[in-house]
Motif scaffolding. Structure first.
Motif, PDB file in Angstrom:
ATOM      1  N   PHE A   1       0.835  -1.202   0.000  1.00 36.48           N
ATOM      2  CA  PHE A   1       0.000   0.000   0.000  1.00 36.48           C
ATOM      3  C   PHE A   1       0.872   1.256   0.000  1.00 36.48           C
ATOM      4  CE2 PHE A   1      -1.394   3.390   2.884  1.00 36.48           C
ATOM      5  CZ  PHE A   1      -2.415   3.936   2.125  1.00 36.48           C
ATOM      6  N   ALA A   2       1.821   1.324   0.946  1.00 43.30           N
ATOM      7  CA  ALA A   2       2.635   2.535   1.102  1.00 43.30           C
ATOM      8  C   ALA A   2       3.441   2.825  -0.167  1.00 43.30           C
ATOM      9  CB  ALA A   2       3.573   2.378   2.303  1.00 43.30           C
ATOM     10  N   THR A   3       3.962   1.777  -0.803  1.00 40.82           N
ATOM     11  CA  THR A   3       4.739   1.984  -2.031  1.00 40.82           C
ATOM     12  C   THR A   3       3.825   2.375  -3.194  1.00 40.82           C
ATOM     13  OG1 THR A   3       6.256   0.268  -1.246  1.00 40.82           O
ATOM     14  CG2 THR A   3       6.490   0.934  -3.533  1.00 40.82           C
ATOM     15  N   SER A   4       2.660   1.779  -3.278  1.00 40.04           N
ATOM     16  CA  SER A   4       1.733   2.061  -4.384  1.00 40.04           C
ATOM     17  C   SER A   4       1.265   3.516  -4.387  1.00 40.04           C
ATOM     18  CB  SER A   4       0.486   1.171  -4.290  1.00 40.04           C
ATOM     19  OG  SER A   4       0.838  -0.168  -4.365  1.00 40.04           O
ATOM     20  N   VAL A   5       0.884   4.031  -3.216  1.00 42.15           N
ATOM     21  CA  VAL A   5       0.325   5.392  -3.190  1.00 42.15           C
ATOM     22  C   VAL A   5       1.393   6.444  -3.458  1.00 42.15           C
ATOM     23  CG1 VAL A   5      -1.652   4.904  -1.702  1.00 42.15           C
ATOM     24  CG2 VAL A   5       0.510   5.584  -0.669  1.00 42.15           C
ATOM     25  N   ASN A   6       2.665   6.043  -3.375  1.00 40.19           N
ATOM     26  CA  ASN A   6       3.743   7.013  -3.570  1.00 40.19           C
ATOM     27  C   ASN A   6       4.465   6.882  -4.898  1.00 40.19           C
ATOM     28  OD1 ASN A   6       4.604   8.951  -1.302  1.00 40.19           O
ATOM     29  ND2 ASN A   6       3.778   7.149  -0.294  1.00 40.19           N
TER      30      ASN A   6
END
Lengths: 213, 101
Positions: free
Chosen positions: A103-108
């Motif tokens: 999640f954290a990598t995808s949104v960034n």
């Protein structure tokens, strides 16, 4: 895009391997068969809740099932955010691998659904593979110094993903989110803290923003 | 089916639902005003929360090692703005600092 996502999963893989190996070793130690331990990682693919499951289950079936699911309620917020940010066509597949780190990598990162699936594939292979390594060769492979260094890749990853977001009111959201999570972390309820951080922080920031005109 | 396997299956289904249901309900959420603003702040708050919970340790030695290693992460990020380089430098930095301290 799938390949890009797969290559971006490298920092996640580095962090997952020692943790999933530890999971494999612990699961077998706590009475899970080798097949059950690997199936747990293959079917659930959610670190903290897997550890909760194998440690609570010997005491109570009900608690062993309910607590891990409660720990994963924060995923509701992750999926809500990704469903607004990306056009997800095959949600039934993409949803499966949506961990904290994915999640954290995808949104960034500028990507699409295939990018997310590439990230998920790399992460999933390392998680299930690491569990299998832990199950079959854990004690021979484990080195505390290297394992703790690799686990450090996860906070490092989160910090690098956080830094570009620290602009204007988002800085305030990061502050509130961190403060709420820290408070709950101190009392041993990290997962509840993360969930509340994702709900309360934006509400607080929006309220402040309206008040300041 | 063993009790353990049944528990794994129930948790797997429950976990999958927390990840899948919001995708199915997204059209209902879209009608809410201010949702974009809320979700933008929410994602930043969540990443901050994930960072804090994975970084903060209650063991003083471990916390000190992590703090020093995080300096490597920040400095390499400021220099190269590259996720991979920063994470690798953090891991290597952690290993070195942990060995020395």
């Amino acid at each position: 895009m799938f390949r890009k996502g797969f290559s971006y999963s490298f920092p996640i893989v580095a962090g997952y391997l020692p943790v999933s190996m530890t999971f494999g070793i612990l699961a077998v130690t706590l009475g899970f068969s080798k097949t059950e331990a690997i199936l747990t990682s293959a079917l659930i693919f959610a670190g903290s809740s897997q550890f909760a499951l194998i440690s609570i289950l010997p005491e109570s079936f009900l608690s062993g099932v309910i607590i891990p699911i409660i720990l994963n309620l924060r995923h509701l917020v992750y999926s809500s955010i990704l469903s607004q940010k990306f056009e997800i066509k095959k949600a039934s597949i993409t949803a499966f691998g949506l961990t904290d780190e994915v999640f954290a990598t995808s949104v960034n990162t500028r990507g699409d659904e295939r990018f997310i699936r590439g990230l998920e594939a790399g992460s999933y292979i390392s998680w299930v593979g690491g569990t299998a390594l832990g199950v079959f060769a854990g004690s021979a492979l484990s080195d505390d110094a290297i394992a703790s260094a690799l686990v450090f890749s996860l906070p490092a990853l989160f910090l690098v993903l956080l830094l570009p977001n620290l602009k204007e009111y988002s800085t305030l959201a990061a502050f509130f989110g961190g403060a709420i999570a820290l408070s709950f972390h101190f009392i041993g309820m990290s997962s509840a803290g993360i969930l509340l951080a994702g709900i309360l922080s934006p509400a607080l920031v929006m309220k402040l923003r309206r008040m300041m005109g | 089916m063993s009790e353990k396997l049944l528990a794994v299956l129930v948790v797997a289904i429950g976990t999958y639902m927390t990840r899948f249901l919001p995708f199915k309900l997204k059209d209902k959420f879209r009608k809410l005003s201010s949702l974009d603003e809320f979700l933008t702040y929410s994602s930043t708050a969540l990443i901050s929360a994930l960072f804090v919970t994975s970084f903060v340790s209650f063991q003083p030695h471990e916390f000190a090692v992590r703090t020093v290693a995080m300096v490597f992460v920040i400095l390499t990020y400021l220099r190269w703005k590259n996720l991979g380089i920063s994470v690798i430098s953090g891991v290597v930095g952690y290993f070195v600092v942990n060995t020395i301290l």
